[in-house]
Motif scaffolding. Structure first.
Motif, PDB file in Angstrom:
ATOM      1  N   ARG A  23      -4.523   5.937  -2.558  1.00  0.00           N
ATOM      2  CA  ARG A  23      -3.734   4.841  -2.002  1.00  0.00           C
ATOM      3  C   ARG A  23      -4.043   3.589  -2.811  1.00  0.00           C
ATOM      4  NH1 ARG A  23      -0.989   6.586   1.905  1.00  0.00           N
ATOM      5  NH2 ARG A  23      -0.316   4.590   2.733  1.00  0.00           N
ATOM      6  N   HIS A  24      -3.000   2.873  -3.138  1.00  0.00           N
ATOM      7  CA  HIS A  24      -3.189   1.699  -3.986  1.00  0.00           C
ATOM      8  C   HIS A  24      -2.136   0.648  -3.660  1.00  0.00           C
ATOM      9  CE1 HIS A  24      -0.442   4.457  -6.062  1.00  0.00           C
ATOM     10  NE2 HIS A  24       0.085   3.395  -6.669  1.00  0.00           N
ATOM     11  N   ARG A  25      -2.336  -0.546  -4.173  1.00  0.00           N
ATOM     12  CA  ARG A  25      -1.378  -1.631  -3.994  1.00  0.00           C
ATOM     13  C   ARG A  25      -1.579  -2.602  -5.150  1.00  0.00           C
ATOM     14  NH1 ARG A  25      -4.213  -5.022   1.045  1.00  0.00           N
ATOM     15  NH2 ARG A  25      -5.969  -5.801  -0.159  1.00  0.00           N
ATOM     16  N   GLU A  31       0.828  -1.220   0.000  1.00  0.00           N
ATOM     17  CA  GLU A  31       0.000   0.000   0.000  1.00  0.00           C
ATOM     18  C   GLU A  31       0.857   1.264   0.000  1.00  0.00           C
ATOM     19  OE1 GLU A  31      -2.496   0.251   3.466  1.00  0.00           O
ATOM     20  OE2 GLU A  31      -3.052   2.331   3.024  1.00  0.00           O
ATOM     21  N   HIS A  32       0.481   2.230  -0.825  1.00  0.00           N
ATOM     22  CA  HIS A  32       1.189   3.511  -0.875  1.00  0.00           C
ATOM     23  C   HIS A  32       0.406   4.487  -1.740  1.00  0.00           C
ATOM     24  CE1 HIS A  32       2.239   1.555  -4.635  1.00  0.00           C
ATOM     25  NE2 HIS A  32       2.588   2.724  -5.129  1.00  0.00           N
ATOM     26  N   SER A  33       0.824   5.752  -1.706  1.00  0.00           N
ATOM     27  CA  SER A  33       0.388   6.687  -2.745  1.00  0.00           C
ATOM     28  C   SER A  33       1.652   7.060  -3.510  1.00  0.00           C
ATOM     29  CB  SER A  33      -0.275   7.918  -2.131  1.00  0.00           C
ATOM     30  OG  SER A  33       0.616   8.552  -1.242  1.00  0.00           O
ATOM     31  N   ASP A  34       1.498   7.407  -4.787  1.00  0.00           N
ATOM     32  CA  ASP A  34       2.679   7.780  -5.563  1.00  0.00           C
ATOM     33  C   ASP A  34       3.065   9.213  -5.210  1.00  0.00           C
ATOM     34  OD1 ASP A  34       2.680   5.301  -6.752  1.00  0.00           O
ATOM     35  OD2 ASP A  34       1.533   5.946  -8.501  1.00  0.00           O
ATOM     36  N   PRO A  35       4.358   9.489  -5.030  1.00  0.00           N
ATOM     37  CA  PRO A  35       4.746  10.830  -4.581  1.00  0.00           C
ATOM     38  C   PRO A  35       4.657  11.920  -5.651  1.00  0.00           C
ATOM     39  CG  PRO A  35       6.664   9.364  -4.691  1.00  0.00           C
ATOM     40  CD  PRO A  35       5.477   8.528  -5.030  1.00  0.00           C
TER      41      PRO A  35
HETATM   42 FE   LIG Z   1       2.131   3.243  -7.181  1.00  0.00          FE
END
Ligand SMILES: [Fe+2]
Ligand SMILES: O=C(O)CCC(=O)C(=O)O
Length: 329
Positions: free
Chosen positions: A259-261, A202-206
Motif C-alpha cells: 500500500r502506498h500513496r 492510499e492504494h495498492s497497484d492492481p
Molecule cells: Fe500506485
C-alpha cells in the motif's frame, strides 16, 4: 517527515528499505528480491542497467508537456483510455494537485494523441518506446530472478505475462506542480498549502508489478503492516519496484501488494514520477500457482481474468482492498 534510515518489519526488527543491487550475483539478487517481495512488496533497485539517456529524455519530454498551458494539455485528454488527465476531476478517494499522462506500452500511442502531446511526435514516440522497451526488459529480468528465487520449474512464468504482445501494461507519468504554483492558486481561496495534503491517495497497484522512477523531490510513502507511513527518500538514479495485487494472488498471498500513496508536492520544484505498470493480457486467467501451495494449502483467491479484475478494481474506491472481491470463501 524526514526519510528514515531504517523501518520496522512485522518481526519488529529494524532494517533499511530493501535495496537490490543488480550487479551482484543472480543467486544473491534472486534470494533478496524474493525476501523483499514477501516482507514488504517493495524494494529499491540500483545498478539496474537502464540507460541514463532513456530516462533523461522521457523526463524532459514530460516536463515540456506539463509546462504547456492548461488548454493545450486538455487537447490530449481525457485519458480514454490514453492521454492527459488531472485529479481535480477524480472522485475515487484521491485528491490534490496531480496531472498525468497515460500511454500504451506495447503499441505506440495513436498519431493523433502523439501530436496533441508533442510538437515533435516522432521524437516523442521514439523516446517513449525506448524507455518502455528498457523498463519492460528490466521488469522481465526482475520476474525471471523471482522465478529463480522461488525455484519454479519454469522461471519465465511471470515474465512471459508482460512479454506477451497483448500484455495490458501501461506507462503513466505523474506531475505534481511545485509549491509556487499551488500558492498562487490557493492564495486566491485564502488557504495555505500544508505538509499533509495527499497528491495520490492510499492504494495498492492492481497489476503484477510497478517499476517507478521519480525525480529528486519527496512524495512517495509506503505503508507497512502496522499502518505506519514510511517516506521513501527520492533517488533519481534508482528505480522502485512495487508488487501489485495480481502477483499477491498468483503467489497465494506469499508476496504482498504494497500500500502506498504520494503526498502533494511542498517543494518549489515540480515532482515527476514515471510508472511502468506490468500487466497480463486482458484474457489471462489469474489464480495461485500450484507451485506456491503446499499439499494442504487452500487457494486464498478465486480465479479471475485480468479484465474482470480491472473492471471490479476500478469500480471501487482507490483505498479499498480490491483483492477482497476475489477471496475464496
Ligand atoms: Fe500506485
Ligand atoms: O507518483 C507517485 O510517486 C506514485 C503514484 C502511484 O502510486 C500510481 O500512479 O499508482
Amino acid at each position: 517527515m524526514p526519510c528514515p534510515t531504517s523501518i520496522r518489519t512485522k518481526k519488529t526488527k529494524a532494517v533499511g528499505i530493501p535495496t537490490i543491487d543488480l550487479s551482484q550475483s543472480r543467486a544473491i539478487t534472486s534470494k533478496s528480491i524474493v525476501e523483499a517481495c514477501q516482507e514488504f512488496g517493495f524494494f529499491k533497485l540500483i545498478n539496474h542497467g537502464v540507460p541514463h539517456h532513456a530516462i533523461a529524455q522521457l523526463e524532459s519530454q514530460g516536463f515540456d508537456f506539463f509546462q504547456k498551458p492548461s488548454s493545450e494539455k486538455h487537447r490530449a485528454g481525457p485519458p480514454n483510455p490514453f492521454g492527459y488527465g488531472c485529479k481535480s476531476i477524480g472522485s475515487n478517494g484521491d485528491m490534490g494537485d496531480l496531472e498525468y499522462l497515460l500511454l500504451p506500452s506495447h503499441n505506440p500511442a495513436t498519431s493523433i494523441l502523439q501530436s496533441s502531446i508533442s510538437n515533435d511526435p516522432l521524437t516523442f514516440s521514439h523516446v517513449v518506446n525506448e524507455y518502455v522497451k528498457s523498463v519492460r526488459d528490466l521488469g522481465c529480468e526482475i520476474l525471471d530472478l523471482i522465478g529463480e528465487g522461488l525455484w519454479l520449474p519454469n522461471k519465465s512464468v511471470f515474465s512471459n505475462l508482460i512479454r506477451d504482445i497483448h500484455s495490458d501494461s501501461v506507462l503513466r507519468i505523474n506531475y505534481y506542480p511545485g509549491v509556487q504554483h499551488i500558492e498562487n492558486r490557493e492564495l486566491s481561496t485564502k488557504s495555505h498549502p500544508s505538509n499533509d495534503r495527499i497528491g495520490f491517495g492510499e492504494h495498492s497497484d492492481p497489476q503484477i508489478l510497478t517499476i517507478l522512477r521519480a525525480n529528486d523531490v519527496d512524495g512517495l510513502q509506503i505503508s507497512l503492516q502496522d499502518s505506519i507511513w514510511v517516506p521513501v527518500c527520492p533517488d533519481p538514479s534508482a528505480f522502485y519496484v512495487l508488487i501489485g495485487d495480481v502477483f499477491q494472488a498468483m503467489t497465494n498471498g506469499r508476496f504482498v501488494s504494497v500500500r502506498h500513496r504520494a503526498m502533494a508536492n511542498n517543494s518549489k520544484n515540480p515532482r515527476m514520477s514515471i510508472m511502468y505498470f506490468g500487466a497480463p493480457s486482458l484474457n489471462t486467467w489469474i489464480a495461485p500457482l500450484s507451485e506456491m501451495m503446499l499439499p494442504n494449502d487452500k487457494s486464498l483467491y478465486k480465479p479471475f481474468t485480468w479484465a474482470q479484475y480491472k473492471k471490479a478494481a476500478y469500480s471501487l474506491r482507490l483505498a479499498d482492498s480490491r483483492l477482497d472481491l476475489f477471496k475464496a470463501s
